[in-house]
Each structure stands twice: as C-alpha cells, then as structure tokens.
Design an enzyme around this catalytic site. Structure first.
Site, PDB file in Angstrom:
ATOM      1  N   SER A 119       0.829  -1.218   0.000  1.00  0.00           N
ATOM      2  CA  SER A 119       0.000   0.000   0.000  1.00  0.00           C
ATOM      3  C   SER A 119       0.864   1.268   0.000  1.00  0.00           C
ATOM      4  O   SER A 119       0.489   2.271  -0.622  1.00  0.00           O
ATOM      5  CB  SER A 119      -0.967   0.001   1.188  1.00  0.00           C
ATOM      6  OG  SER A 119      -0.284   0.243   2.387  1.00  0.00           O
ATOM      7  N   ASN A 120       2.003   1.241   0.672  1.00  0.00           N
ATOM      8  CA  ASN A 120       2.885   2.414   0.631  1.00  0.00           C
ATOM      9  C   ASN A 120       3.436   2.617  -0.785  1.00  0.00           C
ATOM     10  O   ASN A 120       3.467   3.742  -1.287  1.00  0.00           O
ATOM     11  CB  ASN A 120       4.038   2.271   1.634  1.00  0.00           C
ATOM     12  CG  ASN A 120       3.633   2.693   3.024  1.00  0.00           C
ATOM     13  OD1 ASN A 120       3.530   3.876   3.319  1.00  0.00           O
ATOM     14  ND2 ASN A 120       3.349   1.722   3.890  1.00  0.00           N
ATOM     15  N   HIS A 153       9.043   2.861   8.804  1.00  0.00           N
ATOM     16  CA  HIS A 153       8.872   1.939   9.933  1.00  0.00           C
ATOM     17  C   HIS A 153       7.624   2.354  10.724  1.00  0.00           C
ATOM     18  O   HIS A 153       7.432   3.545  10.988  1.00  0.00           O
ATOM     19  CB  HIS A 153      10.111   1.986  10.831  1.00  0.00           C
ATOM     20  CG  HIS A 153      10.004   1.052  11.992  1.00  0.00           C
ATOM     21  ND1 HIS A 153      10.154  -0.322  11.847  1.00  0.00           N
ATOM     22  CD2 HIS A 153       9.719   1.267  13.297  1.00  0.00           C
ATOM     23  CE1 HIS A 153       9.973  -0.890  13.013  1.00  0.00           C
ATOM     24  NE2 HIS A 153       9.708   0.039  13.921  1.00  0.00           N
ATOM     25  N   MET A 190      10.790  -6.682   3.942  1.00  0.00           N
ATOM     26  CA  MET A 190      10.932  -7.313   5.253  1.00  0.00           C
ATOM     27  C   MET A 190      12.299  -7.958   5.504  1.00  0.00           C
ATOM     28  O   MET A 190      12.405  -8.895   6.289  1.00  0.00           O
ATOM     29  CB  MET A 190       9.812  -8.353   5.455  1.00  0.00           C
ATOM     30  CG  MET A 190       8.410  -7.763   5.330  1.00  0.00           C
ATOM     31  SD  MET A 190       8.148  -6.289   6.345  1.00  0.00           S
ATOM     32  CE  MET A 190       7.940  -7.065   7.936  1.00  0.00           C
ATOM     33  N   ARG A 191      13.325  -7.465   4.814  1.00  0.00           N
ATOM     34  CA  ARG A 191      14.663  -8.013   5.049  1.00  0.00           C
ATOM     35  C   ARG A 191      15.618  -6.887   5.418  1.00  0.00           C
ATOM     36  O   ARG A 191      15.416  -5.750   4.992  1.00  0.00           O
ATOM     37  CB  ARG A 191      15.224  -8.638   3.766  1.00  0.00           C
ATOM     38  CG  ARG A 191      14.450  -9.775   3.308  1.00  0.00           C
ATOM     39  CD  ARG A 191      15.118 -10.502   2.162  1.00  0.00           C
ATOM     40  NE  ARG A 191      14.559 -11.817   2.146  1.00  0.00           N
ATOM     41  CZ  ARG A 191      14.991 -12.835   2.858  1.00  0.00           C
ATOM     42  NH1 ARG A 191      16.063 -12.730   3.593  1.00  0.00           N
ATOM     43  NH2 ARG A 191      14.373 -13.992   2.828  1.00  0.00           N
ATOM     44  N   ASN A 211      13.445   4.104   4.040  1.00  0.00           N
ATOM     45  CA  ASN A 211      12.561   3.063   4.573  1.00  0.00           C
ATOM     46  C   ASN A 211      11.477   3.717   5.417  1.00  0.00           C
ATOM     47  O   ASN A 211      11.659   4.815   5.939  1.00  0.00           O
ATOM     48  CB  ASN A 211      13.367   2.100   5.451  1.00  0.00           C
ATOM     49  CG  ASN A 211      12.507   0.968   5.992  1.00  0.00           C
ATOM     50  OD1 ASN A 211      11.688   0.387   5.277  1.00  0.00           O
ATOM     51  ND2 ASN A 211      12.670   0.644   7.274  1.00  0.00           N
TER      52      ASN A 211
HETATM   53  C1  GRF Z   1       4.013  -0.773   6.831  1.00  0.00           C
HETATM   54  O1  GRF Z   1       3.395  -0.753   8.082  1.00  0.00           O
HETATM   55  C2  GRF Z   1       5.417  -0.266   6.924  1.00  0.00           C
HETATM   56  O2  GRF Z   1       5.591   0.722   7.878  1.00  0.00           O
HETATM   57  C3  GRF Z   1       6.181  -1.510   7.334  1.00  0.00           C
HETATM   58  O3  GRF Z   1       5.556  -2.565   6.645  1.00  0.00           O
HETATM   59  C4  GRF Z   1       4.212  -2.201   6.332  1.00  0.00           C
HETATM   60  C5  GRF Z   1       4.081  -2.305   4.853  1.00  0.00           C
HETATM   61  O4  GRF Z   1       2.782  -2.077   4.403  1.00  0.00           O
HETATM   62  N1  GRF Z   1       7.593  -1.380   7.032  1.00  0.00           N
HETATM   63  P1  GRF Z   1       2.529  -1.987   2.838  1.00  0.00           P
HETATM   64  O5  GRF Z   1       3.133  -3.253   2.222  1.00  0.00           O
HETATM   65  O6  GRF Z   1       3.198  -0.762   2.315  1.00  0.00           O
HETATM   66  O7  GRF Z   1       1.042  -1.946   2.683  1.00  0.00           O
END
Ligand code: GRF
Length: 205
Positions: A17-18, A113, A94-95, A111
């Site tokens: 989603s980001n 967080h 996630m790495r 990044n």
């Molecule tokens: C988000 O909460 C971000 O802060 C974290 O992982 C999640 C990713 O969400 N690092 P998306 O894949 O961007 O929807």
C-alpha cells in the site's frame, strides 16, 4: 526550476500500500520521481498484483534461490545496475538490506517503519508500542544504514494509542499517516532538499 526526475527502485515484500501511494503521488506530479524497477523477494507479494498495470519491470529475487546471503545481495546489485537508479525506496521490505547495497547507494535508501524510532525497531512495531504502554506512536521515514531501523530520521508523524487497540486497529489508524509521511519525505528527497550531517537530517525549506 525543478531538477530532473529521480529514478527510483521500489523494494517490497508484502501488501504494497505504501508503494501504491507513492506511485500515485508520482503520477500526480507531487513527487518528482519515478519507479523504474520493482524488486520483491516474494513472487506472490501484494505489490505484484497492485503493480500489474503500472508497466514497470518487476523482478523477483527470492532469498531461497541463492546459496548464500552474499550471492543473494550480489543478485540484487546486478539486477539494479542497468536501471541506474538515484535511490531505493523500501516499502514493506521485510529483510535487512545488506552492506554491499548500502555502500553502493549510501544515503540514497529510504525506509518506513511503523513506530517512532528509535523506539520499537524491528518486527511488530505496532504490537511493541501497545505492549510498551505508550500513549502515542507513529511512523518514521529514515535513511537506511547497516543497523536494524537505525539510520538517520527524515520525518515522523504520530497517532494516539487507544486503550483497547489491537495490532490491527492501530495499524489501520496509522496506515494513512504512513502514506502521507512517506509521500512528503520522498518528495523532499527527489527535490534534493535533504542533507545528512552525522545522525541528523536537515530539511531545506
Ligand atoms: C508498513 O506498516 C510499513 O511501515 C512496514 O511494513 C508495512 C508495509 O505495508 N515497514 P505496505 O506493504 O506498504 O502496505
């Protein structure tokens, strides 16, 4: 006068989603950049589905296809090289990013967080905040260094933590704030308005 559009790689492992919020902001001209390649470590990540109509090359580099961390990281470097990127945007990647990538793209990897760093780094930032009993949490966009969520902080925004929050309810409240924060931080990066001195990121007005 605006500088030329930044060429960016998007790294994502999950929902995406980001990544999508940033892509839309680029399409609307809010961010002076473009994703020229998407790299994921999961062929079935949500970002794969989301990005189908974006016409951006998507490369799956799965750790389990490589004998060693070094060969996996080399594959990432090799995949990126032809795209001549100005920066790398981690969005739900996630790495831990390996040292070779960080050295090659020093101060050019961002990044997001889901907590107010330096509190609650690593996995499950929302749950850590709930368990920690804090009344306010938020998100942090930062440059990536070799530590776990330890790089210089670019921007943070907050949300309240409510007494009956679960990881899901807190995550739902925070997600739109994450999108807004990442869009703003990446906009500034793409306009060369961020300067790092030691651990501090200065924003040019
Ligand atoms: C988000 O909460 C971000 O802060 C974290 O992982 C999640 C990713 O969400 N690092 P998306 O894949 O961007 O929807």
């Amino acid at each position: 006068m605006r500088n030329s559009k930044k060429r960016l790689a998007l790294f994502a492992s999950g929902r995406g989603s980001n990544g999508e919020a940033l892509y839309k902001a680029m399409q609307e001209g809010y961010i002076n950049g473009e994703f020229v390649v998407i790299i994921t470590d999961h062929g079935d990540a949500g970002i794969v589905e989301r990005s189908k109509f974006w016409n951006i090359p998507l490369i799956v580099i799965d750790r389990s296809d490589y004998d060693s961390k070094a060969s996996f990281e080399q594959a990432q470097l090799d995949a990126l090289e032809p795209y001549k990127v100005d920066g790398i945007v981690l969005a739900g990647y996630m790495r831990i990013v390996g040292a070779p990538l960080i050295e090659r793209y020093e101060h050019r990897i961002l990044n997001i967080h889901p907590a107010l760093l330096p509190s609650f780094p690593g996995l499950h930032g929302h749950q850590q905040a709930i368990d920690g009993g804090v009344k306010i949490t938020g998100c942090t966009v930062h440059f990536v260094d070799t530590g776990m969520d330890t790089g210089p902080i670019i921007m943070q925004n907050t949300v309240p933590v409510l007494p009956d929050d679960t990881e899901d309810t807190l995550s739902d409240r925070l997600l739109p704030i994450e999108h807004k924060t990442y869009k703003e931080a990446l906009r500034l990066f793409c306009e060369d308005k961020l300067t790092i001195k030691g651990r501090v990121v200065y924003i040019e007005d």
